[in-house]
Scaffold this motif. Structure first.
Motif, mmCIF file in Angstrom:
data_model
loop_
_atom_site.group_PDB
_atom_site.id
_atom_site.type_symbol
_atom_site.label_atom_id
_atom_site.label_comp_id
_atom_site.label_asym_id
_atom_site.label_seq_id
_atom_site.Cartn_x
_atom_site.Cartn_y
_atom_site.Cartn_z
ATOM 1 N N SER A 72 0.923 -1.244 -0.148
ATOM 2 C CA SER A 72 0.058 0.232 0.045
ATOM 3 C C SER A 72 1.166 1.240 0.151
ATOM 4 O O SER A 72 0.425 2.153 -0.116
ATOM 5 C CB SER A 72 -0.912 -0.056 1.247
ATOM 6 O OG SER A 72 -2.050 -1.452 1.118
ATOM 7 N N ARG A 73 2.134 0.818 -0.299
ATOM 8 C CA ARG A 73 3.298 1.995 0.369
ATOM 9 C C ARG A 73 2.908 3.224 1.348
ATOM 10 O O ARG A 73 2.827 4.764 1.380
ATOM 11 C CB ARG A 73 3.157 2.807 -1.332
ATOM 12 C CG ARG A 73 3.213 2.081 -2.633
ATOM 13 C CD ARG A 73 3.990 2.787 -3.795
ATOM 14 N NE ARG A 73 3.723 1.865 -4.980
ATOM 15 C CZ ARG A 73 4.253 2.551 -5.969
ATOM 16 N NH1 ARG A 73 3.977 3.742 -6.413
ATOM 17 N NH2 ARG A 73 4.549 1.919 -7.078
ATOM 18 N N HIS A 74 2.392 2.883 2.080
ATOM 19 C CA HIS A 74 2.519 3.229 3.683
ATOM 20 C C HIS A 74 3.582 3.147 5.117
ATOM 21 O O HIS A 74 3.996 1.796 4.878
ATOM 22 C CB HIS A 74 1.347 3.462 4.219
ATOM 23 C CG HIS A 74 -0.618 3.334 3.518
ATOM 24 N ND1 HIS A 74 -1.614 2.871 3.824
ATOM 25 C CD2 HIS A 74 -0.621 4.299 2.732
ATOM 26 C CE1 HIS A 74 -2.179 2.965 2.736
ATOM 27 N NE2 HIS A 74 -1.704 4.448 2.250
ATOM 28 N N ILE A 75 3.879 3.877 5.610
ATOM 29 C CA ILE A 75 4.550 4.341 7.096
ATOM 30 C C ILE A 75 3.526 4.489 7.630
ATOM 31 O O ILE A 75 3.041 5.761 7.718
ATOM 32 C CB ILE A 75 6.058 5.251 6.733
ATOM 33 C CG1 ILE A 75 6.648 5.016 5.475
ATOM 34 C CG2 ILE A 75 6.355 5.442 8.212
ATOM 35 C CD1 ILE A 75 7.747 5.504 5.487
ATOM 36 N N HIS A 76 3.466 4.056 9.165
ATOM 37 C CA HIS A 76 2.973 3.720 9.255
ATOM 38 C C HIS A 76 3.388 4.608 10.952
ATOM 39 O O HIS A 76 4.813 3.677 11.347
ATOM 40 C CB HIS A 76 1.853 2.588 10.474
ATOM 41 C CG HIS A 76 0.666 2.427 9.214
ATOM 42 N ND1 HIS A 76 -0.949 2.730 9.537
ATOM 43 C CD2 HIS A 76 1.476 1.364 8.200
ATOM 44 C CE1 HIS A 76 -1.208 2.290 7.519
ATOM 45 N NE2 HIS A 76 -0.247 1.467 7.592
ATOM 46 N N ARG A 77 2.991 5.148 12.446
ATOM 47 C CA ARG A 77 3.216 5.402 13.731
ATOM 48 C C ARG A 77 2.223 5.045 14.599
ATOM 49 O O ARG A 77 0.879 5.467 14.153
ATOM 50 C CB ARG A 77 3.938 6.814 13.243
ATOM 51 C CG ARG A 77 4.528 7.285 15.391
ATOM 52 C CD ARG A 77 4.532 8.423 14.721
ATOM 53 N NE ARG A 77 5.662 8.883 16.718
ATOM 54 C CZ ARG A 77 5.285 9.182 17.563
ATOM 55 N NH1 ARG A 77 3.578 9.127 17.613
ATOM 56 N NH2 ARG A 77 5.571 9.189 18.539
ATOM 57 N N PHE A 78 2.658 4.332 15.696
ATOM 58 C CA PHE A 78 1.575 4.019 16.423
ATOM 59 C C PHE A 78 2.041 4.363 18.151
ATOM 60 O O PHE A 78 3.216 4.107 18.772
ATOM 61 C CB PHE A 78 1.307 2.702 16.537
ATOM 62 C CG PHE A 78 0.620 2.082 17.818
ATOM 63 C CD1 PHE A 78 -0.590 2.425 17.713
ATOM 64 C CD2 PHE A 78 0.703 1.237 18.764
ATOM 65 C CE1 PHE A 78 -1.641 2.792 18.408
ATOM 66 C CE2 PHE A 78 -0.649 0.915 19.645
ATOM 67 C CZ PHE A 78 -1.439 1.370 19.593
ATOM 68 N N ASP A 79 1.643 5.143 18.436
ATOM 69 C CA ASP A 79 2.304 6.067 19.921
ATOM 70 C C ASP A 79 1.154 5.280 21.201
ATOM 71 O O ASP A 79 -0.498 5.607 20.782
ATOM 72 C CB ASP A 79 1.077 7.318 20.223
ATOM 73 C CG ASP A 79 2.313 7.351 21.924
ATOM 74 O OD1 ASP A 79 2.036 6.828 22.948
ATOM 75 O OD2 ASP A 79 1.631 8.666 21.539
ATOM 76 N N PRO A 80 1.506 4.124 21.434
ATOM 77 C CA PRO A 80 0.985 2.917 22.832
ATOM 78 C C PRO A 80 0.538 3.735 24.027
ATOM 79 O O PRO A 80 -0.934 3.091 24.117
ATOM 80 C CB PRO A 80 1.716 2.252 23.210
ATOM 81 C CG PRO A 80 2.806 2.748 22.682
ATOM 82 C CD PRO A 80 2.965 3.177 21.901
ATOM 83 N N ALA A 81 0.794 4.323 24.209
ATOM 84 C CA ALA A 81 0.552 5.489 25.310
ATOM 85 C C ALA A 81 -0.876 5.847 25.051
ATOM 86 O O ALA A 81 -2.116 6.524 26.004
ATOM 87 C CB ALA A 81 1.549 6.623 26.016
ATOM 88 N N ALA A 92 8.584 -6.310 17.033
ATOM 89 C CA ALA A 92 9.660 -5.819 18.142
ATOM 90 C C ALA A 92 10.026 -5.208 19.291
ATOM 91 O O ALA A 92 8.451 -6.049 19.132
ATOM 92 C CB ALA A 92 9.356 -3.785 16.910
ATOM 93 N N PHE A 93 10.571 -5.568 20.169
ATOM 94 C CA PHE A 93 10.391 -5.583 21.672
ATOM 95 C C PHE A 93 10.429 -3.671 21.697
ATOM 96 O O PHE A 93 11.000 -2.966 21.328
ATOM 97 C CB PHE A 93 11.409 -5.918 22.200
ATOM 98 C CG PHE A 93 11.690 -7.760 22.185
ATOM 99 C CD1 PHE A 93 10.634 -7.882 23.001
ATOM 100 C CD2 PHE A 93 12.287 -7.899 21.097
ATOM 101 C CE1 PHE A 93 10.620 -9.317 22.864
ATOM 102 C CE2 PHE A 93 12.241 -9.310 21.064
ATOM 103 C CZ PHE A 93 11.987 -10.326 21.749
ATOM 104 N N GLY A 94 8.904 -3.244 22.660
ATOM 105 C CA GLY A 94 8.917 -2.083 22.986
ATOM 106 C C GLY A 94 8.135 -1.804 24.167
ATOM 107 O O GLY A 94 8.277 -2.388 25.046
ATOM 108 N N GLY A 95 7.614 -0.703 24.402
ATOM 109 C CA GLY A 95 7.510 -0.405 25.449
ATOM 110 C C GLY A 95 8.934 0.380 26.849
ATOM 111 O O GLY A 95 9.845 0.118 26.328
ATOM 112 N N ALA A 96 8.393 0.488 27.908
ATOM 113 C CA ALA A 96 9.368 1.311 28.509
ATOM 114 C C ALA A 96 10.833 0.495 28.697
ATOM 115 O O ALA A 96 11.573 0.862 28.835
ATOM 116 C CB ALA A 96 8.533 2.704 29.200
ATOM 117 N N ASP A 97 10.153 -0.622 29.031
ATOM 118 C CA ASP A 97 11.094 -1.595 29.569
ATOM 119 C C ASP A 97 11.208 -2.913 28.824
ATOM 120 O O ASP A 97 11.937 -3.791 28.560
ATOM 121 C CB ASP A 97 10.315 -2.497 30.732
ATOM 122 C CG ASP A 97 9.323 -3.134 30.879
ATOM 123 O OD1 ASP A 97 8.711 -2.910 29.133
ATOM 124 O OD2 ASP A 97 8.759 -3.197 31.684
#
Length: 291
Positions: free
Chosen positions: A36-45, A242-247
């Motif tokens: 789809s030629r998209h870049i996504h950004r997600f803010d879990p907070a 991917a590993f994410g979150g503050a920890d």
């Protein structure tokens, strides 16, 4: 059985979700939808998401050490500016096949980018793994395959894993101080009926997590190549975590709807979404690209 608390966190229904990466300075996960030629950004907070259009198929986005972002498009490496959505060409592999596109990437502890190309038609053995360092792209020397995936770099900074997806085999090689690779040795081959190995990432204990295309989840292998864990997800085509979150103890997984017919999509309505789960282990911080 371990409860990994698998859930959809962003219902994007990507055609070919790929390349999740946790950018610590933003506390956000970035990923792409290649087709789809998209870049996504997600803010879990906050639970908020943003999306940008790319000018061509985009395989990945990585943070750079100057606060910017580097994107891998079919046409090569570009600097991507989310402020205005612009792409500035940086480099491309010399002599790479015309029908190829960039597919997956990772940085090592020195800030070099290791990335692969693949035949977009998924038939010819034209995919190679390249190294980007100091503004220059060079061939890693690994044997060509049709679909490259990974690469993944262990926390020690000297172990690289490379996936031959159609060959169902993950290879391992040592990175020397100058960024050259030693001879590749077979790490693990996925058995028939279990899907195809897609993207991979190494956790803080040195174990490799492998997403399975057609395999409904991800596997965890110890450094000796023994299968020590499996997490089932509600979509058949899982592409990478991917590993994410503050920890760094939350795993984010991309998935794809590509290749699924109406009946399959009815059975897996969450296909193409961004998932999260508890992996039971921490990840390793991503080293920004050295620019």
């Amino acid at each position: 059985m371990t409860d990994h608390h698998v859930r959809t966190v962003l219902p994007v229904q990507a055609v070919l979700g790929e390349g999740p990466v946790w950018i610590g300075r933003e506390q956000a996960v970035w990923f792409v939808d290649i087709k789809s030629r998209h870049i996504h950004r997600f803010d879990p907070a906050s639970g908020t998401a943003q999306r940008w259009d790319a000018p061509d198929q985009v395989g990945w986005v990585l943070p750079s050490d100057d606060g910017g972002l580097i994107a891998g498009l079919r046409t090569g490496l570009h600097r991507f500016d989310p402020a205005d959505g612009s792409f500035t060409f940086l480099a491309r592999p010399e002599g790479d096949a015309a029908g190829n596109r960039l597919n997956d990437a990772a940085t090592d502890s020195a800030g070099r980018i290791w990335f692969g190309t693949m035949d977009d038609a998924e038939t010819d053995l034209t995919g190679r793994v390249y190294r980007h360092a100091g503004g220059t792209v060079s061939d890693s020397g690994l044997a060509p395959v049709c679909i490259t995936n990974g690469p993944a770099i262990a926390g020690d900074g000297v172990t690289l894993y490379h996936t031959d997806t159609l060959g169902k085999t993950i290879w391992r090689a040592t990175i020397d101080g100058d960024g050259r690779l030693g001879a590749a040795t077979r790490f693990v081959t996925i058995e028939e009926g279990a899907g195809y190995p897609d993207g991979s990432v190494v956790d803080a204990e040195g174990c490799l997590w492998v997403a399975l295309w057609g395999g409904w989840g991800v596997r965890r292998y110890d450094p000796a190549g023994a299968l020590i864990g499996t997490v089932r997800l509600p979509a058949s085509n899982i592409t990478k975590i991917a590993f994410g979150g503050a920890d760094l103890r939350t795993a984010y997984a991309t998935s794809a709807r590509k290749g699924l017919d109406a009946e399959a999509l009815a059975d897996q309505p969450e296909a193409g979404n961004l998932f999260a789960f508890d992996p039971g282990v921490a990840g390793v911080p991503v080293t920004p690209v050295a620019v």
